[in-house]
Structures are given as C-alpha cells and as structure tokens.
Design an enzyme around this catalytic site. Structure first.
Site, PDB file in Angstrom:
ATOM      1  N   THR A   1       0.808  -1.217   0.000  1.00 22.04           N
ATOM      2  CA  THR A   1       0.000   0.000   0.000  1.00 22.04           C
ATOM      3  C   THR A   1       0.838   1.262   0.000  1.00 22.04           C
ATOM      4  OG1 THR A   1      -0.182  -0.129   2.424  1.00 22.04           O
ATOM      5  CG2 THR A   1      -1.940  -1.139   1.127  1.00 22.04           C
ATOM      6  N   CYS A   2       2.070   1.187   0.494  1.00 24.41           N
ATOM      7  CA  CYS A   2       2.920   2.378   0.512  1.00 24.41           C
ATOM      8  C   CYS A   2       3.283   2.815  -0.904  1.00 24.41           C
ATOM      9  CB  CYS A   2       4.194   2.111   1.314  1.00 24.41           C
ATOM     10  SG  CYS A   2       3.895   1.680   3.031  1.00 24.41           S
TER      11      CYS A   2
END
Length: 691
Positions: free
Chosen positions: A657-658
């Site tokens: 997700t980063c």
C-alpha cells in the site's frame, strides 16, 4: 366528534401509528361548483398537493388498464451513485428512489409510484414515512438445545476451549470441578443452531474455507456475548500472555462510566482481545429485545448489500417515531460549523435518533432530503480539513486522515467537544443513510469496530517507525548498545517533549529481555496513546447513535464503504494511469495475465472494485484528479502499479500500500487468476495469512 373511516396502508402493521388529515367541515353552503353532496352543499376543500419534483416527467400517451398506475421518468440528481437513495415528489406523494447500481447522475430511470392515498392525498414533505416495525421473524423465544461434549485433552479447569455446535463456533469454559476426558453439558438457543440456510456472501464462504491460525470472533456459551479468540496450529485456544509481534493483538474497549442521557462519560483502553467483549443483543427504547444474537450471527454471513439493508432496516426500527418528536436544525451557512456543533451537542441520545430536518437561515427551501445531504457533506468536509487542525493527512497515505495529536493547539478551548461532535455526526450519518466526506486511516475503522490491531498495523501508520522497531528485534542481545529507553520524543511546532511509554520509562533501558514489552508499549502509544482523549470523545459521540452490537456484522473495509460510499471509478482512467514492472515490464498491458486482470476487474461490481482499491492503496478513495495523482507514502505521485512475479515467489497476489503496488503472479490460466485475486482481495479484511 365525527366518525371517519381510515384505510390501513399496505406497508403498515398492527400497533403502528399513522398520521391522517381530516378535512374541516364546510361552514359555507356550496354553490354547486364544488360538486357537493345531496342538497347542493359544497364539499370540504381538499389541501393543495405539492408540485412534482423538477426531475420528474410523466411518460405521455400511456395505455393503462383499470387500476394501473402511470409510469414516470426520474432524472438521477448530481452526487447520487448506485445503491444510494434520493427523495422525489410525484402526484403529491414523497417517495424514496433507489439509484440502480449501473446508473449515473443525469441518467433517467423509469418508476411506477404506488396509488396515491385517499382523501386527496394528504401528505407532508416535512413528515417522513414511518419506519416499518416488523416483528422479528428469527425469534425463537427462550427455547434452548442442550449439547454434551467431552473436555479435550490438555484443557484445565477454568480454561476456555472452542468447538463447533450446530455449525456455530462456540467458546466454552471448562467448569472448575471438571477435568479433561469428562463430559460437560451446556445450552445454546435453538434459533442460533438451527439457522435457516440462505445465500451466504462469497467472503463468508472464503473465510470458512481458508480460515487459518488467527483471531476469530466467537460466541461465549456462558452469556452469549461476542469475544475474540485466537487458535493455535492445533486448533486450541491460544492463551499466550507475553507480547509476540506476529500473533499478539489488542482491541479498543470503551467503558461507560455513567448513563447520562446528554453527555455520557467513558474511557477507552487497549485490552487483550478476550477482554473486548461485545453484547449480542439490542433493545428498543421501550426495553423490548429488537435484535438477538441469532439475528446478528445470521447477518454476519450475508452479502455486503444484504448487510447494509439489514443494518438500515434495524436503524429504522430504532428511529424515534415522528409523533414522539422530531428535530429542526436551523443553521447559518456562514457559521455552519459553530451553529451545527451548538445544535448537535445540545441534544440527548434520544434526540439523536429522531428525524432531523434542516434549514439554512435566510434561504428558501423545504428539506425533502437534499438539505440534509448537503449539511452532512459540508460539515464533514469542514471538520476533516487539515487546516482546521483536528485531523491531518496520513504520512503513509495522503488520501486518508488521522487524528492530529496536537489538536488542542488549533482549538485550545473546545477541541475535545469537536471530536464528540464529529462522532455524533458520523454516527447520525450512518443512521440516516448519509455519507461522510473523509476517509480515515485503517486502524481507526478497526477501533470503531473493536477489531484486533497488531504490530503489522504500525506499518500503515508509519512505515519508517515500523521498520526501526523490526530492526531492534533483529539485533538480538546487541540492542542494549543502541541506548534506547522506554520513552519517545514528540515534537510540536518545533518544541520537543519526552513522553514516557510506561511509568518511570526514562529510567528503564531497553535490552533483549524486555524488548517485547518495549515494542508492545510503542504499539499502544502509536495506535491510541498519542490521541487517546480525542478518540475517546469521538467514540462516545458515535455510540450515542449507533449501538455497538450492530457493527459486529461488518469488517473494517465494509465500514469504510458504508460510511464514505462506493467510489465512482473511471476504468479507462485507471488503466491509462497504471504502470507495469517486474515480469510485466516489457509487454505491459499487452501481457496475457495483465489482459486477464483488467477483464476480471471490469466484470467486478462496485463493491469488489472498491475492495481491490482498498487492498492495493489502503483506502477506497479516488483522488479528485483521478488516478494520475495517486500518491504514495512519501507524498509523491505513485501510480497504480502491477508488478509481475513468478509463482515460486507467491501463490496469491500481494499488496504494497505504501507504493500502490500489487504483485500479480504469472498465472497459467484466467480461471486461476480470477480465483486467487478474489481470495486475496476478500481475505485482506480478515487479517489471516494466506501464504
């Protein structure tokens, strides 16, 4: 003193109250123009019907059979998406129209309204249709069924163990006078173990099929309350006491300190999951049981759409009847937030469940639903504005908001009152089927639900901090030479302050023996301690409206979708602004697996597309400028990326997700790709490892 005849509407039930309009007796003799009764007397003048809504058009030249109602075309208003509802007025009746899933603002849908009520169609735009109060069909009275089980080997007196009884996972505590090998008996409600087989959600089926070692919500046989339980590799209840970064978890618990009807006091804390017990019954205002554990357990297995319908139907039954009172909110547009907070914070818990009608002072308009929708949108948009200082953008996801630990600096006198106000508005929005204009960080949705948070959740809060703690763990005995103690340094407006994680933390050095306790203290501080007072007020306000047991049917992804709505996703824009790397670097979107990927996503409904976004980016929110401005954890543009990996690397798709990246294995056929994608996306909310 007149006797009038009342026809019971089709959607009403015995015991339900109705509003009727009785015409006033004519005081003047009619001149025949009104078509009076015998003797030529003029009949009573019927009230003037409100005009049809501007977006309503009657279909011309319809050939209708006797008793058949004419059809109308209704134009979908702006900001209304599939599954949302909006009010219209047709032939004097206020109706609620549900936007079809595939429809868009500006499109027209065909509807056939019900027959108008008798006596001239006396209605009121200011009065909603009373909610249906239907007897609970799942009630089985107090009938119970007895089960007999042998205490498993290794279970000691007073120790809990789990089993399946009638297809339901139940937590049973071994009596103090029993030993392993002995038989014990316990009772379960008949309605719980004999649930009718109905359509189950795909997510529920996957959980049942792929459920591995992890936290599971079980039902306690002693008091029929929900409790989180972790099972070890052998299926036994895991009763570890020392913190473990891979398996230990905490849940947020809110203890109410009083029952004040206007401003309850309470205290939040992070407790081990087995202490985070939630009631499984909901009572109505008159004390009768409205929802039982059977109803909740059944609803937990429903599809997302059916869950929402069940939730909204239950809220409608909790809504205070119009005849018992309703609220009119008069606010000035230039002072919207201050006026709204003053009005909402003056209400009792009962008032919060009444029907609200809004009026912007100095502006003409009748609230038939549009003003309410505008009020919720404007208020939540303003409170989530980082410039106000109550919330700030997440460091790992610019689309998500997190509580500002230094909110007191921005609003020194009333920042906590604002958070109580925000909680009430969020709860009322869910209660009234409205939306909140702000996506929160993932662990806040877990806190609202009372879901377990683990060490891995720190990665979504601050990845650098998470990696530094992992680095300490990997150092072993050398950690004592780093010079770390049980404190953290906080900096606000350039002023640094040392905060002790435990009493006397400045005098406790971190060594290998107490490293688990240090990581545990850091987890508690970052996921609650930094903003405990603010979150405490927010939850007190939220649960002033929504009963906590009602939320146990949702996971944290579903809660975000329910509160913020399903996003409007432009598939062409999504595909256009997607990058390819790894095994897909050379062929990009022309690679066979990538072609399958987009074919599958295009076949997804709104819910599954939103869940895919949550899986890869951490939120269902789409940037206002589209996918071209999707940001990573560093604030820079990080486009949606499909990264190709071999099946030796991983079997299921993985997310980062980063970086807004999904690792998509090189599947050999489309069916396998579709199956593995569905499992990975839906299992993301369970927290279970599927590798």
């Amino acid at each position: 003193g007149r006797i009038v005849r009342v026809k019971c509407p089709r959607d009403s039930r015995p015991g339900q109250s109705l509003q009727i309009t009785v015409p006033v007796d004519s005081v003047e003799g009619g001149d025949g123009a009104g078509g009076g009764g015998p003797g030529g007397g003029g009949g009573p003048k019927l009230p003037e019907l409100p005009p049809d809504s501007e977006n309503v058009t009657k279909i011309p030249n319809q050939e209708l059979a006797p008793g058949e109602q004419p059809a109308y075309m209704v134009k979908i208003p702006e900001n209304i998406r599939g599954g949302q509802q909006f009010p219209v007025t047709i032939n004097g009746q206020q109706l609620t129209v549900t936007c079809p899933n595939m429809a868009r603002p500006g499109m027209s849908v065909r509807i056939v309204p019900p027959p108008p009520p008798e006596n001239g169609g006396a209605t009121s735009l200011d009065r909603p249709r009373p909610p249906q109060r239907i007897a609970n069909p799942n009630k089985q009275g107090d009938k119970t069924q007895m089960f007999e089980v042998v205490v498993p080997k290794g279970v000691k007196p007073g120790q809990p163990f789990a089993l399946l009884a009638g297809g339901v996972r139940v937590l049973v505590t071994c009596p103090k006078n029993a030993m392993n090998g002995q038989k014990i008996r316990f009772n379960l409600p008949v309605g719980l173990v004999n649930r009718p087989d109905g359509p189950k959600s795909k997510l529920a089926e996957i959980k049942l099929s792929y459920d591995k070692d992890g936290w599971t919500r079980t039902i306690r046989a002693t008091d029929m309350k929900f409790q989180w339980t972790r099972f070890d590799e052998k299926g036994n209840v895991d009763e570890r006491t020392r913190f473990d970064t891979e398996k230990s978890a905490y849940v947020l618990k809110l203890d109410f300190l009083d029952d004040n009807d206007r401003m309850r006091q309470g205290r939040v804390s992070l407790v081990t999951p087995e202490k985070g017990v939630v009631d499984s019954k909901i009572k109505s205002a008159n004390g009768n049981e409205l929802v039982s554990y059977t109803d909740i357990a059944t609803a937990q297995m429903k599809s997302y759409e059916d869950k929402i319908q069940w939730f909204q139907d239950t809220c409608a039954q909790l809504c205070v009847e119009w005849n018992e009172g309703h609220m009119r909110m008069n606010v000035r547009r230039d002072y919207l937030l201050s006026d709204s907070m003053e009005a909402v914070m003056s209400l009792t818990r009962k008032d919060l469940r009444k029907v609200w009608r809004f009026e912007f002072i100095g502006e003409a308009g009748i609230d038939a639903g549009g003003l309410a929708r505008e009020w919720f949108e404007l208020v939540t948009n303003e409170v989530f504005d980082p410039d106000m200082g109550l919330w700030s953008n997440s460091t790992t996801n610019q689309m998500c908001m997190q509580i500002n630990p230094a909110s007191e600096i921005s609003c020194p006198e009333d920042h906590l009152i604002y958070f109580r106000f925000i909680g009430r508005v969020m709860g009322k929005a869910m209660f009234d089927r409205q939306l909140v204009k702000g996506h929160m960080v993932k662990h806040l949705y877990k806190h609202i639900l009372g879901w377990p948070v683990m060490f891995s959740d720190l990665k979504d809060v601050d990845e650098e901090y998470y990696n530094s703690l992992k680095g300490l763990k990997d150092m072993g005995s050398d950690v004592e030479y780093v010079g770390v103690d049980f404190t953290v340094m906080e900096e606000t407006l350039g002023v640094k302050q040392t905060v002790e994680l435990v009493p006397g933390g400045a005098d406790i050095d971190v060594v290998e023996d107490n490293l688990p306790e240090y990581i545990e203290a850091c987890l508690k501080y970052r996921l609650l301690g930094r903003y405990e007072a603010q979150l405490n007020e927010l939850l007190l306000g939220f649960f002033d409206v929504i009963p906590e047991p009602l939320l146990t049917i949702f996971d944290f992804q579903e809660l975000e979708l329910l509160m913020c709505g399903l996003p409007e996703i432009d598939m062409d824009n999504w595909m256009e602004h997607t990058e390819y790397s790894g095994e897909y670097d050379r062929e990009g979107p022309n690679h066979e697996v990538c072609i399958w990927f987009w074919e599958i996503v295009r076949e997804y409904d709104h819910e599954m597309r939103a869940r895919l976004l949550q899986f890869v980016t951490g939120t269902s929110g789409v940037p206002a400028k589209g996918f071209s401005s999707l940001q990573g954890n560093d604030g820079n543009v990080r486009k949606f990326t499909i990264h190709g990996v071999t099946l030796d690397t991983c079997v299921y798709p993985r997310s980062h997700t980063c970086f807004n990246r999904i690792d998509l294995p090189l599947y050999e056929d489309r069916e396998e790709c579709e199956e593995k994608m569905k499992i990975a996306i839906t299992m993301a909310a369970t927290g279970f490892d599927i590798e």
